[in-house]
Design an enzyme around this catalytic site. Structure first.
Site, PDB file in Angstrom:
ATOM      1  N   ALA A 134       0.855  -1.191   0.000  1.00  0.00           N
ATOM      2  CA  ALA A 134       0.000   0.000   0.000  1.00  0.00           C
ATOM      3  C   ALA A 134       0.890   1.240   0.000  1.00  0.00           C
ATOM      4  O   ALA A 134       2.111   1.140  -0.113  1.00  0.00           O
ATOM      5  CB  ALA A 134      -0.922  -0.015   1.213  1.00  0.00           C
ATOM      6  N   ALA A 166       3.016   1.281   3.599  1.00  0.00           N
ATOM      7  CA  ALA A 166       3.793   0.121   4.036  1.00  0.00           C
ATOM      8  C   ALA A 166       3.513  -1.078   3.140  1.00  0.00           C
ATOM      9  O   ALA A 166       2.608  -1.054   2.301  1.00  0.00           O
ATOM     10  CB  ALA A 166       3.439  -0.218   5.484  1.00  0.00           C
ATOM     11  N   GLN A 167       4.304  -2.136   3.326  1.00  0.00           N
ATOM     12  CA  GLN A 167       4.029  -3.408   2.669  1.00  0.00           C
ATOM     13  C   GLN A 167       4.263  -4.536   3.670  1.00  0.00           C
ATOM     14  O   GLN A 167       4.920  -4.356   4.695  1.00  0.00           O
ATOM     15  CB  GLN A 167       4.863  -3.588   1.414  1.00  0.00           C
ATOM     16  CG  GLN A 167       6.349  -3.719   1.600  1.00  0.00           C
ATOM     17  CD  GLN A 167       7.084  -3.767   0.255  1.00  0.00           C
ATOM     18  OE1 GLN A 167       6.626  -3.205  -0.748  1.00  0.00           O
ATOM     19  NE2 GLN A 167       8.224  -4.426   0.216  1.00  0.00           N
ATOM     20  N   LYS A 186       5.026  -6.192   8.784  1.00  0.00           N
ATOM     21  CA  LYS A 186       4.644  -4.963   8.081  1.00  0.00           C
ATOM     22  C   LYS A 186       5.790  -3.964   8.207  1.00  0.00           C
ATOM     23  O   LYS A 186       6.271  -3.695   9.311  1.00  0.00           O
ATOM     24  CB  LYS A 186       3.365  -4.387   8.688  1.00  0.00           C
ATOM     25  CG  LYS A 186       2.814  -3.165   7.969  1.00  0.00           C
ATOM     26  CD  LYS A 186       1.462  -2.773   8.564  1.00  0.00           C
ATOM     27  CE  LYS A 186       0.834  -1.607   7.821  1.00  0.00           C
ATOM     28  NZ  LYS A 186      -0.503  -1.272   8.356  1.00  0.00           N
ATOM     29  N   ASP A 193     -11.342   0.707  10.014  1.00  0.00           N
ATOM     30  CA  ASP A 193     -10.941   0.530   8.609  1.00  0.00           C
ATOM     31  C   ASP A 193     -11.341  -0.870   8.150  1.00  0.00           C
ATOM     32  O   ASP A 193     -10.532  -1.603   7.565  1.00  0.00           O
ATOM     33  CB  ASP A 193      -9.429   0.735   8.475  1.00  0.00           C
ATOM     34  CG  ASP A 193      -9.004   1.058   7.045  1.00  0.00           C
ATOM     35  OD1 ASP A 193      -9.878   1.419   6.240  1.00  0.00           O
ATOM     36  OD2 ASP A 193      -7.814   0.934   6.733  1.00  0.00           O
TER      37      ASP A 193
END
EC number: 2.7.-.-
Length: 503
Positions: A129, A132-133, A148, A283
């Site tokens: 994203a 972050a990944q 993460k 979220d």
């Protein structure tokens, strides 16, 4: 230099997508409207509606502007409904960064080689994203984990774009007629906080732990375990969770999952977080939810959470129950009692406005009525009555829309009100009446036990203080009287002297 280059990119994007048209109706003066209307735009920009052009422009400007658009989509009190709907379609579309950068970021965070931290570390990220990944890994103890990692050097990029947003917000507030009501600088400040919270992965770890405690041994929701020894501001390590994406309906059906029960679990889980705990995952879009083999939800990504006070919870429950009972007068008085509407507001006027906005909703079957849209309608009324919408309620409305979309995707005929009403009625009954009184009494008992023995002494001290104050006031009063008398005596003496002199 970079700031100037980015400003130039922003200006070209405004012209390319014809976004000056967005500000024409807002301009304070005629010459401003004429200037904005005369700005050049590309030939293709007018082919799409303005809300679509705005979404495309934000996508072209990159991750920070995409996230800003996502935040705006949750503010129906600030932007029209068609814009909110379009901006809600914004998605992070960011390619992963090099795995070597991930390794260096992790090693920098913990001061150790990655081989000492993880027995296995997959270089290919499983998700990526804007901020972050995520990589799959295994600890030396054998536990499978998700790691993460923040994008390297993301903070300077964010600060640069935030500076541009603040600059633009200041001009919007100064130049446009509706600028102050829209509170653009406050919106950017809110976005700033939201974005920087996401950049602190220790905060996300704490959010995950709190939600895990709230739903320990739950039959509805699984929350992954946090491995704090492998967490920092830039790195988050949590338990790896196996599950099926909740959006993959075909796979869930093939597994024999009970979709109706899952839909009900989604609604009940949300209301449990809101009204029991006052702490909710904010979220919960389908990308952050899996379904386990035993028919439970698995929550992921805890960067954004909302919290509610007891007052907020009571306000929400009253509004929901009053709305679905069509008691618009109670909705109006609840808004006034909350302090979010100016106290001089006439309840009858607000009631009429709420009725006009909300009554059409009841032309639909109750199973099609949206809780999220109920809140959105109430927020729309706020424009006329200058309601101060609280950030936590905006997050709640966004999450509620996600949950409803998820529930109806799993079970189109799900009656959300039938699922939620018993929960709300039960919660309200627990907040008032003998049970609530007894519970509050027990909660306050330790404080009373500490205060009661000292109460006579404190009352005596208060009495003494009151007497002392009374004596001081009496003394000051006497002094003032004496000063006045002295003044008059002096005046009389001067008068007598003058009489004797001129006699």
């Amino acid at each position: 230099m970079k700031w100037l280059k980015r400003s130039n990119t922003l200006w070209k994007t405004v012209l390319r997508y014809g976004l000056a048209e967005l500000f024409v109706p807002l301009a304070k003066k005629g010459w401003q409207r004429r200037l904005l209307a005369a700005l050049p735009q590309s030939r293709d920009s007018s082919a799409e509606p303005l809300p679509v052009r705005l979404r495309l422009a934000l996508e072209s400007l990159g991750p920070v502007f995409v996230k800003f658009g996502q935040v705006l989509s949750t503010r129906p009190d600030l932007i029209p409904h068609d814009y909110a709907v379009e901006l809600a379609k914004l998605q992070d579309k960011v390619p992963p960064f090099d795995a070597d950068l991930s390794r260096r970021q992790i090693e920098k965070a913990f001061g150790k080689p990655i081989a000492e931290l993880y027995a296995e570390f997959e270089t290919q990220p499983v998700a990526s994203a804007s901020v972050a990944q995520v990589h799959k890994a295994r600890l030396h103890g054998g536990e499978r984990v998700a790691v993460k990692v923040l994008r390297p050097d993301i903070l300077p990029v964010i600060e640069q774009d935030l500076a541009l947003l603040r600059f633009g917000a200041g001009w919007v507030e100064r130049l446009f007629a509706d600028g102050k009501r829209l509170r653009p600088r406050e919106v950017v400040d809110e976005f700033d906080k939201y974005l920087h919270d996401e950049l602190d992965l220790m905060r996300e770890a704490a959010n995950c732990s709190q939600l895990g405690r709230n739903f320990k041994d739950s039959e509805m929701l699984i929350v992954p375990k946090v491995f704090y020894d492998y967490c920092s501001r830039d790195v988050l390590t949590i338990e790896w969770m196996d599950g099926t994406p909740v959006s993959d309906i075909a796979a869930l059906r093939a597994q024999g999952q009970d979709l109706h029960r899952l839909a009900e679990y989604g609604v009940e889980t949300f209301f449990t977080q809101v009204f029991r705990d006052g702490f909710f995952h904010a979220d919960m879009h389908p990308g952050n939810i899996l379904v386990s083999a035993d028919n439970r939800y698995i929550a992921l990504d805890f960067g954004i959470v909302g919290s509610l006070t007891d007052y907020d919870k009571r306000y929400l429950a009253i509004n929901f129950l009053a709305f679905f009972n069509r008691d618009y007068h109670r909705v109006a008085t609840a808004h006034i009692e909350s302090g979010w509407v100016p106290p001089e507001t006439r309840a009858e006027e607000l009631e009429a406005a709420v009725r006009a906005v909300c009554e059409p909703v009841f032309n639909k079957p109750i199973s099609e009525i949206s809780f999220g849209l109920v809140l959105m309608r109430l927020f729309e009324v706020s424009r006329r009555f200058n309601v101060e919408i609280q950030p936590q309620l905006v997050l709640l409305q966004k999450t509620l829309l996600n949950i409803e979309g998820l529930g109806r995707q799993l079970e189109p005929d799900l009656d959300l009100w039938a699922t939620a009403k018993p929960f709300l009625v039960r919660w309200m009954n627990e907040q008032v009446g003998p049970k609530a009184f007894w519970r509050n009494l027990k909660n306050e008992a330790p404080d009373w036990a500490e205060m009661l023995p000292a109460l006579p002494r404190k009352l005596n001290a208060l009495v003494d203080e009151a007497r002392q104050k009374e004596m001081r006031d009496a003394y000051v009063h006497l002094v003032k009287i004496q000063q006045r008398q002295s003044l008059w005596l002096a005046v009389i003496a001067v008068a007598l002297v003058l009489i004797l002199l001129f006699k």
